[in-house]
Scaffold this motif. Structure first.
Motif, PDB file in Angstrom:
ATOM      1  N   PRO A 277      28.356 -45.471  28.035  1.00  0.00           N
ATOM      2  CA  PRO A 277      27.767 -44.705  29.065  1.00  0.00           C
ATOM      3  C   PRO A 277      28.959 -43.685  29.653  1.00  0.00           C
ATOM      4  O   PRO A 277      28.408 -42.612  30.444  1.00  0.00           O
ATOM      5  CB  PRO A 277      27.260 -45.605  30.437  1.00  0.00           C
ATOM      6  CG  PRO A 277      26.978 -46.644  29.257  1.00  0.00           C
ATOM      7  CD  PRO A 277      28.067 -46.751  28.444  1.00  0.00           C
ATOM      8  N   ALA A 278      30.199 -44.032  29.655  1.00  0.00           N
ATOM      9  CA  ALA A 278      31.059 -43.388  30.306  1.00  0.00           C
ATOM     10  C   ALA A 278      31.683 -42.078  29.504  1.00  0.00           C
ATOM     11  O   ALA A 278      32.438 -41.337  29.737  1.00  0.00           O
ATOM     12  CB  ALA A 278      32.253 -44.023  30.720  1.00  0.00           C
ATOM     13  N   ALA A 279      31.270 -42.169  28.074  1.00  0.00           N
ATOM     14  CA  ALA A 279      31.741 -40.997  27.169  1.00  0.00           C
ATOM     15  C   ALA A 279      30.820 -39.957  27.101  1.00  0.00           C
ATOM     16  O   ALA A 279      29.568 -39.727  27.712  1.00  0.00           O
ATOM     17  CB  ALA A 279      31.924 -41.599  25.837  1.00  0.00           C
ATOM     18  N   ASP A 280      31.107 -38.821  26.457  1.00  0.00           N
ATOM     19  CA  ASP A 280      30.301 -37.723  26.211  1.00  0.00           C
ATOM     20  C   ASP A 280      29.465 -37.402  24.891  1.00  0.00           C
ATOM     21  O   ASP A 280      28.430 -36.988  25.032  1.00  0.00           O
ATOM     22  CB  ASP A 280      31.083 -36.349  26.393  1.00  0.00           C
ATOM     23  CG  ASP A 280      31.705 -36.110  27.805  1.00  0.00           C
ATOM     24  OD1 ASP A 280      30.828 -35.950  28.803  1.00  0.00           O
ATOM     25  OD2 ASP A 280      32.939 -36.388  28.062  1.00  0.00           O
ATOM     26  N   GLY A 302      22.358 -44.106  25.804  1.00  0.00           N
ATOM     27  CA  GLY A 302      22.071 -42.919  26.165  1.00  0.00           C
ATOM     28  C   GLY A 302      23.169 -41.814  25.843  1.00  0.00           C
ATOM     29  O   GLY A 302      23.314 -40.856  26.411  1.00  0.00           O
ATOM     30  N   LEU A 303      23.728 -42.131  24.472  1.00  0.00           N
ATOM     31  CA  LEU A 303      24.920 -41.329  24.084  1.00  0.00           C
ATOM     32  C   LEU A 303      24.539 -40.422  23.083  1.00  0.00           C
ATOM     33  O   LEU A 303      23.781 -40.673  22.038  1.00  0.00           O
ATOM     34  CB  LEU A 303      26.262 -41.981  23.707  1.00  0.00           C
ATOM     35  CG  LEU A 303      27.682 -41.251  23.945  1.00  0.00           C
ATOM     36  CD1 LEU A 303      27.926 -40.885  25.237  1.00  0.00           C
ATOM     37  CD2 LEU A 303      28.544 -42.470  23.437  1.00  0.00           C
ATOM     38  N   PRO A 304      24.557 -38.923  23.080  1.00  0.00           N
ATOM     39  CA  PRO A 304      24.429 -38.170  22.121  1.00  0.00           C
ATOM     40  C   PRO A 304      25.205 -38.626  20.756  1.00  0.00           C
ATOM     41  O   PRO A 304      26.385 -38.920  20.822  1.00  0.00           O
ATOM     42  CB  PRO A 304      24.528 -36.880  22.375  1.00  0.00           C
ATOM     43  CG  PRO A 304      25.707 -36.887  23.460  1.00  0.00           C
ATOM     44  CD  PRO A 304      25.114 -38.247  24.168  1.00  0.00           C
ATOM     45  N   VAL A 305      24.803 -38.691  19.619  1.00  0.00           N
ATOM     46  CA  VAL A 305      25.464 -38.929  18.335  1.00  0.00           C
ATOM     47  C   VAL A 305      25.530 -37.854  17.488  1.00  0.00           C
ATOM     48  O   VAL A 305      24.510 -37.081  17.104  1.00  0.00           O
ATOM     49  CB  VAL A 305      24.328 -40.117  17.659  1.00  0.00           C
ATOM     50  CG1 VAL A 305      25.159 -40.473  16.206  1.00  0.00           C
ATOM     51  CG2 VAL A 305      24.504 -41.448  18.381  1.00  0.00           C
ATOM     52  N   ASN A 336      31.433 -29.519  18.754  1.00  0.00           N
ATOM     53  CA  ASN A 336      31.526 -28.668  19.670  1.00  0.00           C
ATOM     54  C   ASN A 336      30.233 -27.940  20.540  1.00  0.00           C
ATOM     55  O   ASN A 336      30.113 -27.883  21.564  1.00  0.00           O
ATOM     56  CB  ASN A 336      32.285 -27.401  19.255  1.00  0.00           C
ATOM     57  CG  ASN A 336      32.932 -26.545  20.527  1.00  0.00           C
ATOM     58  OD1 ASN A 336      33.440 -27.119  21.455  1.00  0.00           O
ATOM     59  ND2 ASN A 336      32.966 -25.264  20.286  1.00  0.00           N
ATOM     60  N   LYS A 337      29.288 -27.814  19.521  1.00  0.00           N
ATOM     61  CA  LYS A 337      27.826 -27.336  19.726  1.00  0.00           C
ATOM     62  C   LYS A 337      27.048 -28.485  20.816  1.00  0.00           C
ATOM     63  O   LYS A 337      26.532 -27.949  22.145  1.00  0.00           O
ATOM     64  CB  LYS A 337      27.003 -27.115  18.546  1.00  0.00           C
ATOM     65  CG  LYS A 337      25.762 -26.528  19.148  1.00  0.00           C
ATOM     66  CD  LYS A 337      24.853 -26.468  17.827  1.00  0.00           C
ATOM     67  CE  LYS A 337      23.393 -25.848  18.349  1.00  0.00           C
ATOM     68  NZ  LYS A 337      22.666 -25.333  16.956  1.00  0.00           N
ATOM     69  N   VAL A 338      27.514 -29.718  20.762  1.00  0.00           N
ATOM     70  CA  VAL A 338      26.840 -30.744  21.554  1.00  0.00           C
ATOM     71  C   VAL A 338      27.628 -30.605  22.928  1.00  0.00           C
ATOM     72  O   VAL A 338      26.809 -30.875  24.067  1.00  0.00           O
ATOM     73  CB  VAL A 338      26.830 -32.087  20.849  1.00  0.00           C
ATOM     74  CG1 VAL A 338      26.287 -33.121  21.868  1.00  0.00           C
ATOM     75  CG2 VAL A 338      25.975 -31.942  19.632  1.00  0.00           C
ATOM     76  N   LEU A 339      28.874 -30.461  22.951  1.00  0.00           N
ATOM     77  CA  LEU A 339      29.858 -30.602  24.154  1.00  0.00           C
ATOM     78  C   LEU A 339      29.174 -29.334  25.057  1.00  0.00           C
ATOM     79  O   LEU A 339      29.384 -29.463  26.275  1.00  0.00           O
ATOM     80  CB  LEU A 339      31.177 -30.541  23.796  1.00  0.00           C
ATOM     81  CG  LEU A 339      31.607 -31.829  23.081  1.00  0.00           C
ATOM     82  CD1 LEU A 339      33.013 -31.897  22.896  1.00  0.00           C
ATOM     83  CD2 LEU A 339      31.295 -33.064  23.934  1.00  0.00           C
ATOM     84  N   ASP A 341      26.343 -27.716  24.884  1.00  0.00           N
ATOM     85  CA  ASP A 341      24.896 -27.591  25.337  1.00  0.00           C
ATOM     86  C   ASP A 341      24.375 -28.742  25.912  1.00  0.00           C
ATOM     87  O   ASP A 341      23.973 -29.675  25.273  1.00  0.00           O
ATOM     88  CB  ASP A 341      24.317 -27.121  23.979  1.00  0.00           C
ATOM     89  CG  ASP A 341      22.674 -26.841  24.047  1.00  0.00           C
ATOM     90  OD1 ASP A 341      22.206 -26.933  25.060  1.00  0.00           O
ATOM     91  OD2 ASP A 341      22.271 -26.129  23.108  1.00  0.00           O
ATOM     92  N   GLU A 342      24.224 -28.620  27.170  1.00  0.00           N
ATOM     93  CA  GLU A 342      23.655 -29.818  27.987  1.00  0.00           C
ATOM     94  C   GLU A 342      22.209 -30.245  27.658  1.00  0.00           C
ATOM     95  O   GLU A 342      21.795 -31.235  27.745  1.00  0.00           O
ATOM     96  CB  GLU A 342      23.726 -29.501  29.379  1.00  0.00           C
ATOM     97  CG  GLU A 342      25.325 -29.578  29.893  1.00  0.00           C
ATOM     98  CD  GLU A 342      25.235 -29.288  31.390  1.00  0.00           C
ATOM     99  OE1 GLU A 342      24.230 -29.456  32.084  1.00  0.00           O
ATOM    100  OE2 GLU A 342      26.617 -29.175  31.955  1.00  0.00           O
ATOM    101  N   LYS A 343      21.575 -29.082  27.323  1.00  0.00           N
ATOM    102  CA  LYS A 343      20.225 -29.269  26.973  1.00  0.00           C
ATOM    103  C   LYS A 343      20.116 -29.999  25.706  1.00  0.00           C
ATOM    104  O   LYS A 343      19.146 -30.925  25.435  1.00  0.00           O
ATOM    105  CB  LYS A 343      19.569 -28.022  27.158  1.00  0.00           C
ATOM    106  CG  LYS A 343      19.091 -27.467  28.586  1.00  0.00           C
ATOM    107  CD  LYS A 343      18.313 -25.966  28.330  1.00  0.00           C
ATOM    108  CE  LYS A 343      17.911 -25.442  29.536  1.00  0.00           C
ATOM    109  NZ  LYS A 343      17.270 -24.177  29.648  1.00  0.00           N
TER     110      LYS A 343
END
Length: 387
Positions: A277-280, A302-305, A336-339, A341-343
């Motif tokens: 949970p503490a990672a991006d 809850g971490l995007p993969v 980079n795109k995920v980092l 783009d918060e949505k």
């Protein structure tokens, strides 16, 4: 129902150990008795159901490059295992390790007149190719067929592995049961994680958990970081797991990204889960997994993969719940795109949690396993559930 479990790698930190522990907890809660026999790693009993027996360091020496120091059963273990069998009088035997040669538990199991089950956790033919070329791959494929044909029931974590075993002419019944993932407790905060590993607070943190070995394609992650650092400097890759760190540190240094990569070493399964949970974002370059357990853990937290494409993608991280990267060259841009783009990150997080709940809940795994053993052994009256 009483089941004797055999593993060469328990309780080393890996997916097999995690799977066994989940089964131990679930079967115990349902009133059944499982005992795990494993080589003695000098750490004592990991839990009450764990019975370490005499071990040999031969496998540890042979497979030292695997990064875990796995051991074999020694000849003295035969008598110890026989005494455990006499005391437990198991209704079934459950093997969790397929290796380059029969181990003592496997040999003793074959001599019993009780049902035998094997869980085929690992792409061992691929490991054979990585460490011994075409000869190793062929031998491990033959061992896979030999072990699977000698039991009454096979469990695999994915349909992809089921198809693989069928291609090896395995004809015994195969049940697909993905490993359930237990919840984490006491998650680290983003600030705590960065302080613990001396990562700048403003940096984005990419996480990978698992053994740091060649078959996990750690080199692909390091190359991704080299490409990503050309796009941004505020990013760190945190690698948690046992392995030959020095080789990868040298590789990172040669690509100029050593300062952006933290190799944290080995940690317990529960401690590892506190990090998600503490990672991006979670990243994986492995292309030869049987189920990608750590990807499921990341989704649950809850971490995007973001992961390279692989044969298990459709079953474990389809494009609807993860960013699937088709080639190494576009890996960094996808991260980079995920980092940025918060949505998109939130969409992946929500979809991943739903996907996990539907496919990898612990109770779903336990219910399927107990049903399978009841069908193999025959229904029995369990002990009253523990309070």
């Amino acid at each position: 129902m009483k089941i004797l479990v055999g593993s060469l790698t328990y309780p080393l930190p890996n997916g097999v150990t995690n799977s066994i522990n989940v089964s131990l907890d679930g079967f115990k809660e349902a009133g059944h008795e499982l005992i795990v026999v494993a080589p003695d790693y000098g750490t004592g009993k990991f839990r009450p159901e764990h019975y370490p027996v005499a071990s040999s360091r031969i496998l540890e020496i042979v497979s030292g490059s695997y990064g875990n120091g796995e051991r074999f059963f020694s000849l003295k273990a035969a008598g110890q295992i026989q005494r455990i069998i006499a005391e437990l009088n198991p209704d079934a035997y459950w093997l969790h390790t397929v290796t380059w040669a029969p181990n003592i538990f496997e040999v003793i199991m074959a001599q019993q007149r009780k049902p035998r089950v094997v869980t085929y956790h690992t792409n061992i033919d691929y490991y054979g190719r990585v460490y011994a070329g075409a000869v190793g791959e062929k031998h491990m494929a033959e061992r896979s067929r030999e072990v699977c044909q000698a039991v009454e029931q096979i469990i695999v974590p994915s349909h992809q592995i089921e198809e693989k075993l069928r291609a090896l002419d395995v004809s015994k019944p195969i049940a697909v049961i993905p490993t359930g993932i237990p919840p984490a407790h006491g998650a680290l905060t983003p600030k705590e994680l960065r302080q613990r590993y001396s990562i700048p607070q403003e940096n984005k943190v990419l996480l990978f958990t698992g053994r740091l070995v060649r078959e996990k394609n750690i080199s692909g992650l390091i190359q991704m970081m080299a490409d990503l650092c050309k796009l941004r400097s505020d990013v760190s890759l945190l690698l948690i797991g046992p392995g030959v760190h020095k080789d990868f540190e040298t590789e990172a240094e040669s690509l100029g990204v050593k300062k952006n990569i933290v190799m944290a070493g080995q940690a317990s399964a529960q401690e590892v889960r506190r990090h998600y949970p503490a990672a991006d974002a979670f990243v994986s370059a492995s292309q030869h997994e049987t189920q990608g357990l750590v990807i499921g853990e990341a989704m649950y937290a809850g971490l995007p993969v973001i992961a390279l494409d692989s044969p298990i993608r459709e079953e474990f991280y389809p494009q609807s719940v993860a960013v699937v990267v088709s080639e190494q060259a576009s890996f960094a841009a996808s991260v980079n795109k995920v980092l940025n783009d918060e949505k998109l990150a939130l969409k992946l997080t929500e979809a991943g949690k739903k996907f996990f709940a539907k496919n990898f809940a612990v109770q779903l795994m336990i219910d399927r396993q107990i049903k399978l053993f009841n069908s193999v052994v025959g229904p029995a009256t369990p002990k009253p559930p523990t309070s």
